[in-house]
Design a protein around this motif. Structure first.
Motif, PDB file in Angstrom:
ATOM      1  N   ILE A 104       0.812  -1.224   0.000  1.00 54.26           N
ATOM      2  CA  ILE A 104       0.000   0.000   0.000  1.00 54.26           C
ATOM      3  C   ILE A 104       0.844   1.272   0.000  1.00 54.26           C
ATOM      4  O   ILE A 104       0.301   2.372  -0.033  1.00 54.26           O
ATOM      5  CB  ILE A 104      -0.996  -0.007   1.182  1.00 54.26           C
ATOM      6  N   ALA A 105       2.147   1.126   0.036  1.00 52.35           N
ATOM      7  CA  ALA A 105       3.021   2.303   0.128  1.00 52.35           C
ATOM      8  C   ALA A 105       2.878   3.239  -1.060  1.00 52.35           C
ATOM      9  O   ALA A 105       3.077   4.451  -0.932  1.00 52.35           O
ATOM     10  CB  ALA A 105       4.480   1.867   0.274  1.00 52.35           C
ATOM     11  N   ILE A 106       2.527   2.702  -2.213  1.00 55.15           N
ATOM     12  CA  ILE A 106       2.453   3.528  -3.424  1.00 55.15           C
ATOM     13  C   ILE A 106       1.219   4.422  -3.441  1.00 55.15           C
ATOM     14  O   ILE A 106       1.146   5.353  -4.238  1.00 55.15           O
ATOM     15  CB  ILE A 106       2.470   2.648  -4.695  1.00 55.15           C
ATOM     16  N   THR A 107       0.216   4.161  -2.579  1.00 55.44           N
ATOM     17  CA  THR A 107      -0.976   4.999  -2.567  1.00 55.44           C
ATOM     18  C   THR A 107      -0.689   6.287  -1.805  1.00 55.44           C
ATOM     19  O   THR A 107       0.324   6.412  -1.127  1.00 55.44           O
ATOM     20  CB  THR A 107      -2.157   4.268  -1.903  1.00 55.44           C
ATOM     21  N   SER A 108      -1.604   7.238  -1.906  1.00 58.62           N
ATOM     22  CA  SER A 108      -1.442   8.499  -1.186  1.00 58.62           C
ATOM     23  C   SER A 108      -2.335   8.558   0.046  1.00 58.62           C
ATOM     24  O   SER A 108      -2.373   9.567   0.752  1.00 58.62           O
ATOM     25  CB  SER A 108      -1.779   9.677  -2.102  1.00 58.62           C
ATOM     26  N   GLU A 109      -3.063   7.469   0.329  1.00 59.27           N
ATOM     27  CA  GLU A 109      -3.970   7.431   1.471  1.00 59.27           C
ATOM     28  C   GLU A 109      -3.170   7.417   2.780  1.00 59.27           C
ATOM     29  O   GLU A 109      -2.040   6.943   2.831  1.00 59.27           O
ATOM     30  CB  GLU A 109      -4.855   6.188   1.399  1.00 59.27           C
ATOM     31  N   PRO A 110      -3.777   7.931   3.865  1.00 60.52           N
ATOM     32  CA  PRO A 110      -3.074   7.922   5.157  1.00 60.52           C
ATOM     33  C   PRO A 110      -2.871   6.503   5.676  1.00 60.52           C
ATOM     34  O   PRO A 110      -3.597   5.578   5.297  1.00 60.52           O
ATOM     35  CB  PRO A 110      -4.011   8.710   6.081  1.00 60.52           C
ATOM     36  N   VAL A 111      -1.881   6.346   6.537  1.00 60.65           N
ATOM     37  CA  VAL A 111      -1.581   5.054   7.157  1.00 60.65           C
ATOM     38  C   VAL A 111      -1.647   5.225   8.668  1.00 60.65           C
ATOM     39  O   VAL A 111      -1.101   6.197   9.206  1.00 60.65           O
ATOM     40  CB  VAL A 111      -0.176   4.545   6.760  1.00 60.65           C
ATOM     41  N   LEU A 112      -2.319   4.297   9.346  1.00 64.49           N
ATOM     42  CA  LEU A 112      -2.410   4.319  10.801  1.00 64.49           C
ATOM     43  C   LEU A 112      -1.678   3.103  11.357  1.00 64.49           C
ATOM     44  O   LEU A 112      -2.009   1.970  11.023  1.00 64.49           O
ATOM     45  CB  LEU A 112      -3.868   4.309  11.255  1.00 64.49           C
ATOM     46  N   ILE A 113      -0.681   3.344  12.208  1.00 63.85           N
ATOM     47  CA  ILE A 113       0.104   2.266  12.815  1.00 63.85           C
ATOM     48  C   ILE A 113      -0.156   2.276  14.313  1.00 63.85           C
ATOM     49  O   ILE A 113       0.105   3.272  14.988  1.00 63.85           O
ATOM     50  CB  ILE A 113       1.612   2.447  12.544  1.00 63.85           C
ATOM     51  N   THR A 114      -0.690   1.181  14.838  1.00 58.76           N
ATOM     52  CA  THR A 114      -0.963   1.089  16.264  1.00 58.76           C
ATOM     53  C   THR A 114      -0.086   0.006  16.890  1.00 58.76           C
ATOM     54  O   THR A 114       0.387  -0.897  16.203  1.00 58.76           O
ATOM     55  CB  THR A 114      -2.441   0.777  16.531  1.00 58.76           C
ATOM     56  N   GLY A 115       0.105   0.108  18.178  1.00 52.46           N
ATOM     57  CA  GLY A 115       0.928  -0.858  18.889  1.00 52.46           C
ATOM     58  C   GLY A 115       1.422  -0.280  20.188  1.00 52.46           C
ATOM     59  O   GLY A 115       1.411   0.944  20.390  1.00 52.46           O
ATOM     60  N   GLU A 116       1.866  -1.144  21.072  1.00 57.53           N
ATOM     61  CA  GLU A 116       2.346  -0.694  22.373  1.00 57.53           C
ATOM     62  C   GLU A 116       3.609   0.152  22.233  1.00 57.53           C
ATOM     63  O   GLU A 116       4.290   0.113  21.206  1.00 57.53           O
ATOM     64  CB  GLU A 116       2.620  -1.903  23.270  1.00 57.53           C
ATOM     65  N   THR A 117       3.921   0.889  23.292  1.00 62.15           N
ATOM     66  CA  THR A 117       5.142   1.688  23.317  1.00 62.15           C
ATOM     67  C   THR A 117       6.364   0.791  23.128  1.00 62.15           C
ATOM     68  O   THR A 117       6.467  -0.272  23.735  1.00 62.15           O
ATOM     69  CB  THR A 117       5.254   2.424  24.662  1.00 62.15           C
ATOM     70  N   GLY A 118       7.265   1.233  22.247  1.00 61.30           N
ATOM     71  CA  GLY A 118       8.513   0.514  22.066  1.00 61.30           C
ATOM     72  C   GLY A 118       8.489  -0.601  21.046  1.00 61.30           C
ATOM     73  O   GLY A 118       9.459  -1.350  20.912  1.00 61.30           O
ATOM     74  N   THR A 119       7.402  -0.722  20.277  1.00 56.32           N
ATOM     75  CA  THR A 119       7.312  -1.816  19.300  1.00 56.32           C
ATOM     76  C   THR A 119       7.950  -1.479  17.957  1.00 56.32           C
ATOM     77  O   THR A 119       8.135  -2.367  17.118  1.00 56.32           O
ATOM     78  CB  THR A 119       5.842  -2.227  19.065  1.00 56.32           C
ATOM     79  N   GLY A 120       8.252  -0.203  17.715  1.00 58.72           N
ATOM     80  CA  GLY A 120       8.915   0.173  16.463  1.00 58.72           C
ATOM     81  C   GLY A 120       8.005   0.818  15.445  1.00 58.72           C
ATOM     82  O   GLY A 120       8.193   0.645  14.233  1.00 58.72           O
ATOM     83  N   LYS A 121       7.033   1.612  15.898  1.00 54.45           N
ATOM     84  CA  LYS A 121       6.081   2.225  14.977  1.00 54.45           C
ATOM     85  C   LYS A 121       6.755   3.209  14.023  1.00 54.45           C
ATOM     86  O   LYS A 121       6.430   3.261  12.834  1.00 54.45           O
ATOM     87  CB  LYS A 121       4.960   2.918  15.781  1.00 54.45           C
ATOM     88  N   GLU A 122       7.698   4.002  14.546  1.00 55.55           N
ATOM     89  CA  GLU A 122       8.359   4.980  13.673  1.00 55.55           C
ATOM     90  C   GLU A 122       9.234   4.293  12.626  1.00 55.55           C
ATOM     91  O   GLU A 122       9.341   4.772  11.490  1.00 55.55           O
ATOM     92  CB  GLU A 122       9.197   5.960  14.494  1.00 55.55           C
TER      93      GLU A 122
END
Length: 472
Positions: A167-185
């Motif tokens: 889905i990286a090629i689309t321009s739609e927003p991406v929401l990444i959820t997960g506990e602190t320290g899981t590597g979201k950034e």
């Protein structure tokens, strides 16, 4: 393509039939119901694409209907038809799962068609993404270099990376959820790399920003916008032009700022503080949070329309406790990284360290493991990497937690028919020793640490039990 199928639920016959007649003339297939119960029956039988419902009806009102349908079919768009002045009721309906609303009486039927087509496009996109998830989670990553900082052999993590790559090629927003320290950034930056956007990746933590700080940080300001605005300032959105902007801790966003972010996502426009001419942006929005946004929507602290706008591309990163097979990879990586940073030769570690780490739940996830390793390497002087610093960080927590959990398991095991009894001390000790040895993968040193006793004491207890079993 098959015509769009609509369901209209309203106890006012004249209103319902007039709407249905117009929509049928416009080429839609229309089903009608006079209350929520009839609506649910029709939905189960005919599966309409979009549902319109009034709120106040006999037998089953709109609120109960929305709650039940949203639980049964969360992807189906539900649009409320409500009278003027019922703002609180519409807000309640949106929290229950409604996607949009229209005000009675509907004076412009073209507006109704626009709402239908918008809902249908959004729903089609969600279905397309769901299908994409099923189809793309096989095969190999095509851009492994973009995910090189993420050390994993966990199949769930690999599946998430394949999906993000797709889905990286689309321009739609991406929401990444997960506990602190899981590597979201890290995953957010990987999405940016795979997208091959020419602009920069700009990261900003929006936790703690009030509405003005949020607007000034993202949108910037013009000279004189407020008392200390002596110069024109471009915001981070301008810096992310042609690239991606990562909004971390989106769940902490102020309510007023949520409205501005929603407008940005919908219109791709924003206003700098003090300006009356909008600016356009082509920056990709990637958001992340460790909070449950769906629960926040239900409690009224996060806008439902913003949540659904962000929901188009959404992933949840599993915590480290659910992918402990990655610990050896991460441990080796962090040891080399820490040694390189500190100008040391990477030390080897004792085999029992892996068993010790595997017994821990890591509430701080990968970030916590990294901090432990850097501390251990910083303290290291010679020989094999000592595990004393790891023991200080997690030893007591493991021992206490394990004892509590396993005593509970012991009590559950001692059921005999309908009779439940407390275990004897000897029975409890047997279970605790067995559980500790399982957690430690058979390593007596680690198991002894988990139990809070010395290795010699544990060895004596094990040998004593073996001798007793032979006598029996």
């Amino acid at each position: 393509m098959s015509p769009i199928k609509l369901l209209i639920i309203d106890d006012e016959l004249d209103f319902r039939e007039s709407i249905a007649l117009y929509l049928q003339d416009a080429g839609f297939v229309v089903l009608e119901a006079s209350n929520g119960r009839e609506g649910l029956d029709l939905f189960d039988h005919d599966r309409p694409d979009i549902v319109f419902t009034d709120l106040h009806m006999p037998v089953m009102d709109g609120f109960e209907f929305i709650a039940e349908l949203a639980g049964k079919s969360p992807a189906t768009p539900i649009i409320v038809i409500s009278g003027i002045g019922h703002v609180k009721e519409v807000t309640r309906a949106m929290r229950l799962g409604a996607r949009d609303y229209l005000v009675k009486p509907i004076l412009d039927m073209d507006d109704l068609k626009l709402v239908i087509m918008k809902a249908f496009r959004e729903n089609s996109l969600i279905k397309e993404i769901d299908s994409l998830k099923d189809k793309l989670l096989s095969g190999d990553l095509r851009h492994q270099e973009a995910f090189s900082l993420i050390k994993t052999q966990n199949q769930d993590m690999i599946a998430l990376m394949k999906y993000l790559e797709a889905i990286a090629i689309t321009s739609e927003p991406v929401l990444i959820t997960g506990e602190t320290g899981t590597g979201k950034e890290l995953l957010a930056e990987a999405v940016h790399k795979v997208s091959e956007r020419k602009g920069d990746f700009i990261a900003v933590n929006i936790s703690g920003l009030d509405d003005q700080m949020f607007s000034d940080t993202l949108f910037g300001h013009v000279k004189g916008a407020f008392s200390s605005a002596e110069h024109h300032r471009e915001g981070l959105l301008a810096q992310a032009a042609g690239g991606s902007i990562f909004l971390d801790e989106i769940g902490d966003l102020h309510e007023t700022s949520q409205v501005k972010l929603l407008r940005l996502l919908q219109e791709r426009k924003y206003y700098q503080l003090g300006a009356d001419i909008p600016k356009k942006t082509d920056a990709r929005i990637i958001a992340a949070t460790n909070r449950d946004l769906r629960q926040m929507v239900n409690s009224g602290t996060f806008r439902a329309d913003l949540y659904y706008r962000l929901f188009t591309h959404q992933i949840t990163i599993p915590p480290l406790r659910d992918r402990k097979g990655d610990i050896p990879l991460l441990l080796d990586c962090f040891i080399h990284e820490a040694a390189n940073t500190l100008g040391k030769k990477p030390p080897t570690y004792p085999p029992e360290l892996l068993s010790y780490l595997a017994a821990y739940d890591f509430p701080g996830n990968v970030r916590e493991l990294m901090a432990m390793v850097f501390d251990a390497v910083a303290r290291h002087t010679h020989g094999v990497l000592a595990i004393d610093s790891f023991r200080k960080a997690i030893g007591f927590e493991i021992s206490t937690k394990t004892a509590i959990n396993d005593m509970a398991k012991c009590t559950i095991m001692l059921h005999n028919g309908d009779v439940e009894r407390m275990p004897t001390l000897d029975e409890a000790e047997t279970v605790l020793i067995g559980q500790a040895m399982d957690l430690a993968n058979g390593n007596q040193g680690v198991a002894a640490t988990l139990l809070g006793i010395s290795r010699n004491a544990l060895n004596k207890k094990i040998n004593r039990r073996k001798a007793r079993s032979h006598m029996v």
